[in-house]
Each structure stands twice: as structure tokens, then as C-alpha cells.
Design a protein around this motif. Structure first.
Motif, mmCIF file in Angstrom:
data_model
loop_
_atom_site.group_PDB
_atom_site.id
_atom_site.type_symbol
_atom_site.label_atom_id
_atom_site.label_comp_id
_atom_site.label_asym_id
_atom_site.label_seq_id
_atom_site.Cartn_x
_atom_site.Cartn_y
_atom_site.Cartn_z
ATOM 1 N N VAL A 256 0.918 -1.469 -0.040
ATOM 2 C CA VAL A 256 0.198 -0.241 -0.224
ATOM 3 C C VAL A 256 0.699 1.337 0.192
ATOM 4 C CG1 VAL A 256 -1.690 1.543 1.126
ATOM 5 C CG2 VAL A 256 -1.882 -1.142 0.700
ATOM 6 N N LEU A 257 0.751 2.058 -1.279
ATOM 7 C CA LEU A 257 0.890 3.303 -0.805
ATOM 8 C C LEU A 257 1.412 4.202 -0.068
ATOM 9 C CD1 LEU A 257 3.101 5.665 -3.210
ATOM 10 C CD2 LEU A 257 0.101 5.953 -3.532
ATOM 11 N N PRO B 1 1.422 8.010 0.985
ATOM 12 C CA PRO B 1 1.696 9.460 0.219
ATOM 13 C C PRO B 1 2.681 10.768 1.445
ATOM 14 C CG PRO B 1 -0.752 8.764 0.011
ATOM 15 C CD PRO B 1 0.549 7.679 0.120
ATOM 16 N N ALA B 2 1.960 10.089 2.423
ATOM 17 C CA ALA B 2 2.782 10.665 3.719
ATOM 18 C C ALA B 2 3.607 10.422 4.364
ATOM 19 C CB ALA B 2 1.746 11.003 5.001
ATOM 20 N N LYS C 297 1.209 3.372 13.590
ATOM 21 C CA LYS C 297 0.293 4.527 14.665
ATOM 22 C C LYS C 297 1.228 3.148 15.496
ATOM 23 C CE LYS C 297 -4.083 5.309 12.881
ATOM 24 N NZ LYS C 297 -4.413 4.284 11.420
ATOM 25 N N ASN D 245 -7.304 -1.838 10.047
ATOM 26 C CA ASN D 245 -7.873 -2.199 8.972
ATOM 27 C C ASN D 245 -7.461 -3.719 7.822
ATOM 28 O OD1 ASN D 245 -9.156 -3.325 6.708
ATOM 29 N ND2 ASN D 245 -10.385 -1.197 6.351
ATOM 30 N N VAL E 292 -7.352 -5.137 5.594
ATOM 31 C CA VAL E 292 -7.260 -4.790 3.942
ATOM 32 C C VAL E 292 -5.877 -4.081 3.668
ATOM 33 C CG1 VAL E 292 -8.457 -3.672 1.953
ATOM 34 C CG2 VAL E 292 -9.703 -4.560 3.797
ATOM 35 N N ILE E 293 -5.713 -3.192 4.504
ATOM 36 C CA ILE E 293 -4.736 -2.498 4.222
ATOM 37 C C ILE E 293 -3.782 -1.718 5.435
ATOM 38 C CG2 ILE E 293 -5.284 -0.383 2.909
ATOM 39 C CD1 ILE E 293 -6.103 1.173 4.916
ATOM 40 N N GLU E 294 -3.577 -3.040 6.410
ATOM 41 C CA GLU E 294 -2.434 -2.507 7.432
ATOM 42 C C GLU E 294 -2.413 -4.123 8.138
ATOM 43 O OE1 GLU E 294 -4.135 1.180 9.167
ATOM 44 O OE2 GLU E 294 -4.543 -0.030 9.469
ATOM 45 N N ARG F 65 -9.145 5.647 11.946
ATOM 46 C CA ARG F 65 -9.296 5.238 10.569
ATOM 47 C C ARG F 65 -10.924 5.939 10.109
ATOM 48 N NH1 ARG F 65 -8.513 0.831 11.820
ATOM 49 N NH2 ARG F 65 -9.913 -0.084 11.865
ATOM 50 N N GLY G 26 -12.595 -4.292 0.501
ATOM 51 C CA GLY G 26 -11.482 -3.230 0.254
ATOM 52 C C GLY G 26 -10.952 -1.508 0.839
ATOM 53 N N ALA G 27 -10.815 -0.838 0.714
ATOM 54 C CA ALA G 27 -10.426 -0.173 1.794
ATOM 55 C C ALA G 27 -10.327 1.556 0.798
ATOM 56 C CB ALA G 27 -9.330 0.329 2.791
ATOM 57 N N LEU G 28 -10.434 2.539 1.522
ATOM 58 C CA LEU G 28 -10.058 3.992 1.300
ATOM 59 C C LEU G 28 -9.559 4.740 1.927
ATOM 60 C CD1 LEU G 28 -13.965 4.656 0.464
ATOM 61 C CD2 LEU G 28 -12.532 4.545 -1.788
ATOM 62 N N THR G 29 -8.540 5.022 1.439
ATOM 63 C CA THR G 29 -7.117 5.512 1.823
ATOM 64 C C THR G 29 -7.021 6.726 1.198
ATOM 65 O OG1 THR G 29 -5.610 4.445 0.447
ATOM 66 C CG2 THR G 29 -6.326 3.445 2.324
ATOM 67 N N ARG G 30 -5.277 7.633 1.723
ATOM 68 C CA ARG G 30 -4.736 8.658 1.522
ATOM 69 C C ARG G 30 -4.403 8.945 0.052
ATOM 70 N NH1 ARG G 30 -2.461 12.589 5.160
ATOM 71 N NH2 ARG G 30 -2.467 11.486 6.829
ATOM 72 N N ASN G 31 -5.912 9.937 -0.540
ATOM 73 C CA ASN G 31 -5.427 10.420 -1.550
ATOM 74 C C ASN G 31 -3.748 10.476 -2.513
ATOM 75 O OD1 ASN G 31 -7.428 10.906 -2.230
ATOM 76 N ND2 ASN G 31 -7.758 13.292 -2.691
ATOM 77 N N GLN G 32 -3.667 9.930 -3.616
ATOM 78 C CA GLN G 32 -1.777 9.543 -3.870
ATOM 79 C C GLN G 32 -1.108 10.688 -3.484
ATOM 80 O OE1 GLN G 32 -1.631 8.100 -7.375
ATOM 81 N NE2 GLN G 32 0.008 7.826 -7.444
ATOM 82 N N LEU H 41 -1.772 13.647 -1.391
ATOM 83 C CA LEU H 41 -1.840 14.312 -0.562
ATOM 84 C C LEU H 41 -3.195 15.655 -0.126
ATOM 85 C CD1 LEU H 41 1.435 13.448 1.031
ATOM 86 C CD2 LEU H 41 -0.739 12.640 1.686
ATOM 87 N N ARG I 72 -8.249 6.790 -2.244
ATOM 88 C CA ARG I 72 -8.271 6.197 -3.542
ATOM 89 C C ARG I 72 -8.212 5.073 -2.717
ATOM 90 N NH1 ARG I 72 -2.915 3.677 -2.267
ATOM 91 N NH2 ARG I 72 -2.653 5.202 0.364
ATOM 92 N N GLN J 54 -8.119 1.285 -2.366
ATOM 93 C CA GLN J 54 -7.391 0.142 -2.124
ATOM 94 C C GLN J 54 -7.696 -1.313 -2.135
ATOM 95 O OE1 GLN J 54 -3.592 0.886 -2.713
ATOM 96 N NE2 GLN J 54 -3.404 -1.245 -2.626
#
Lengths: 89, 217
Positions: A16-17, A19-20, A43, A71, A73-75, B58, B100-106, B108, B146, B148
Motif C-alpha cells: 500500500v502506497l 504518500p504521507a 501508529k 484494518n 485490508v490495508i494494514e 481511520r 476493500g478500503a479507502l486511503t489517503r489520496n496519492q 495528499l 484512493r 485500495q
């Protein structure tokens, strides 16, 4: 009941990208810290939990980590449980 | 026909949905405060955009435990039409009603702009007023949109026809250009863009009308 302390580390899965994290890595270079090749932000969650014994504490903390703090799915998450309990009130 | 609109502490598109449904289309709406459980007499439920409980931890992670959402989940599992917009989409993924999941925009940035979308209605009951491949413009307004999913999941969703809305020009790095997803049976739709902000000609287009008007079909 004894009180157990634990730390749950939550990190983005490697696929998972982050960006921060990338923005922070770019800031490291502007600070003058060269050569930071990887920086990922997660975290750290500090938890104190009353439980009859360490095994019960671990079971509850694993549920908490997997179903709420992270989560899946992403973590990913890891649990550090301090096996030496403080006496309860 | 009555449409329920969930209201969390922090929701800020609940009244936009009310205006779009009731003001523009004549569909009666009822607000559902997050602590209540009574969905009686409702034909469909919208989880609107904005925020929920400050989105601590989240987006949508705390909202998932709201009493009203236990009832919404049961309603969806009985086949009731449920629409999650923006934060509502995030809540639907955290609840497990959509994968799926929604994460930080590519990049920012918080994005607040019109987005052109390509509709593939499939089985989604909310999108039957649109043609296959139809292009529509809905506003987007999000920092964490975003989408995922791992490649296997995305492939499965594509094969099932669940990727029902795609960005024509991907603004946030979503995998598969996903802007909106439906569940396998088509009664649940989650999308990051705001169809309720595209229902009144005085404020930027009416492409969203057919989505809410599907309730009247």
C-alpha cells in the motif's frame, strides 16, 4: 484483576502506497538528512487492560488489534505485551 | 417511498441529500440520528458524506459501531437499497458491506472539483437510469478517496461487474480507477463522488438526478 500493558504497532501493508511517508521522506532531505531510502508512517497504540492472566489479555488484545485498531485490508499489526502485570485496584 | 438519511456527529452532506431527494425530486426523507434503530417505513437508506465521529483511527472505523448502522446492515442484507456517499462509502467498507478500503489520496491533496465518471450500471439498482458506458460529471470532495484492493480482489470485482463507476481521469490514485462499487447483489452502492451535489441546475449540473430517481422507478 491485574492490569496488563501493551503496545500495538499498526503499519501500512508493504503493497500500500504511503504518500504521507513519501512527503516526510522528501522533507528529511530538505532538513539535510541525506540517504533516507524508506520512510513509512504507522501508529503506535498504548493500551492498558484488566485481565485474569496474560493469556486472556493476549486474546483480548489480538481481537482489539485485528478488528478495530488495524484494518487488515490495508494494514498489518504487531502486539507487544508486557507479561509483568501491575496489581489491579 | 421514503428515504432515510443517516446523521452522525460530523455529517455535513445530510441536508444536501435531503435537498436533492426532497427538494429536487419530491422524494420524502427522514433523518436517522446515529443512536436510533428505527428504520420502519423506509424504502432506502443513504449514508451521506462529511465526517463521522471525527474519523478517529481511520475514516469510518468508529462509525461502524453506531446503533443505526447495525440496522442498516440488516436492512442491506435483506436486499434493501443502501447508498454510501464519500464518508458513507468509507463507512460501508469498514462495516464489511463493500470490500476493500479507502486511503489517503496519492498526492495528499484534498480534492474539490468536478470529476468525469464512466458508468457501468451492471446489476446495481441505483444506476439503472444510466446507460452502459455513459459519462457523467459529479463533484468530488475528499482527502482519503484512493480505493485500495489487492489485485486478486480487484479482478474478482471486475469479473462480477461490481466496479460500476470509474474515473475518466483518475484524480487520487485509486486502483482500477474505481470511483464507485456495488455489492454482488447490486442493492448496495458506495461512491466517493457526490451525486447529491449534481441534482440542482443552479449549482452545477443534474447528472446525479437519475441516481436518486432510480428509487421512483
Amino acid at each position: 484483576m491485574p492490569v496488563y500493558s501493551a503496545r500495538v504497532l499498526v503499519s501500512l501493508r508493504p503493497s500500500v502506497l504511503d504518500p504521507a511517508g513519501e512527503a516526510t521522506r522528501a522533507a528529511a532531505a530538505r532538513l539535510g538528512v541525506a540517504g533516507v531510502s524508506r520512510l513509512r508512517i504507522g501508529k503506535a497504540v498504548e493500551v492498558e487492560l484488566e485481565a485474569p492472566d496474560a493469556e486472556a489479555a493476549r486474546t483480548q488484545l489480538e481481537l482489539l488489534s485485528d478488528r478495530l485498531l488495524a484494518n487488515p485490508v490495508i494494514e498489518n499489526w504487531t502486539l507487544e505485551l508486557n507479561a509483568d502485570a501491575a496489581p489491579g485496584a | 417511498m421514503t428515504l432515510g438519511v443517516v446523521v452522525f456527529p460530523g455529517s455535513n452532506c445530510d441536508r444536501d441529500v435531503q435537498w436533492a431527494a426532497e427538494g429536487c425530486l419530491g422524494i420524502p426523507t427522514r433523518f436517522l440520528w446515529h443512536e436510533q434503530r428505527d428504520l420502519s417505513g423506509l424504502d432506502a437508506v443513504v449514508i451521506p458524506g462529511g465526517f463521522s465521529y471525527g474519523d478517529y483511527l481511520r475514516c469510518g472505523a468508529i462509525a461502524r459501531f453506531a446503533p443505526v448502522l447495525e440496522e442498516v446492515k440488516a436492512f442491506a442484507e435483506r436486499g434493501g437499497p443502501v447508498l454510501g456517499i464519500c464518508n458513507g462509502f468509507q463507512v460501508l467498507t469498514e462495516m464489511g458491506l463493500l470490500p476493500g478500503a479507502l486511503t489517503r489520496n496519492q498526492h495528499l491533496h484534498f480534492l474539490c472539483e468536478p470529476a468525469e465518471l464512466v458508468v457501468e450500471p451492471g446489476r446495481c439498482s441505483w444506476l439503472q437510469g444510466y446507460g452502459h458506458g455513459q459519462r457523467v460529471t459529479f463533484p468530488i470532495a475528499h482527502g482519503e478517496g484512493r480505493y485500495q484492493a489487492d489485485p486478486e480482489l480487484l479482478q474478482r470485482l471486475e469479473q462480477n461487474g461490481q466496479v460500476v463507476l470509474r474515473y475518466a481521469r483518475n484524480p487520487n490514485g485509486s486502483v482500477g480507477d474505481v470511483a464507485g462499487l456495488s455489492n454482488a447483489t447490486g442493492n448496495v452502492l458506495g461512491l466517493m463522488p457526490h451525486p447529491e451535489r449534481a441534482c440542482d441546475a443552479t449549482t452545477g449540473g443534474v447528472d446525479g438526478r437519475a441516481l436518486l430517481a432510480s428509487l421512483l422507478a
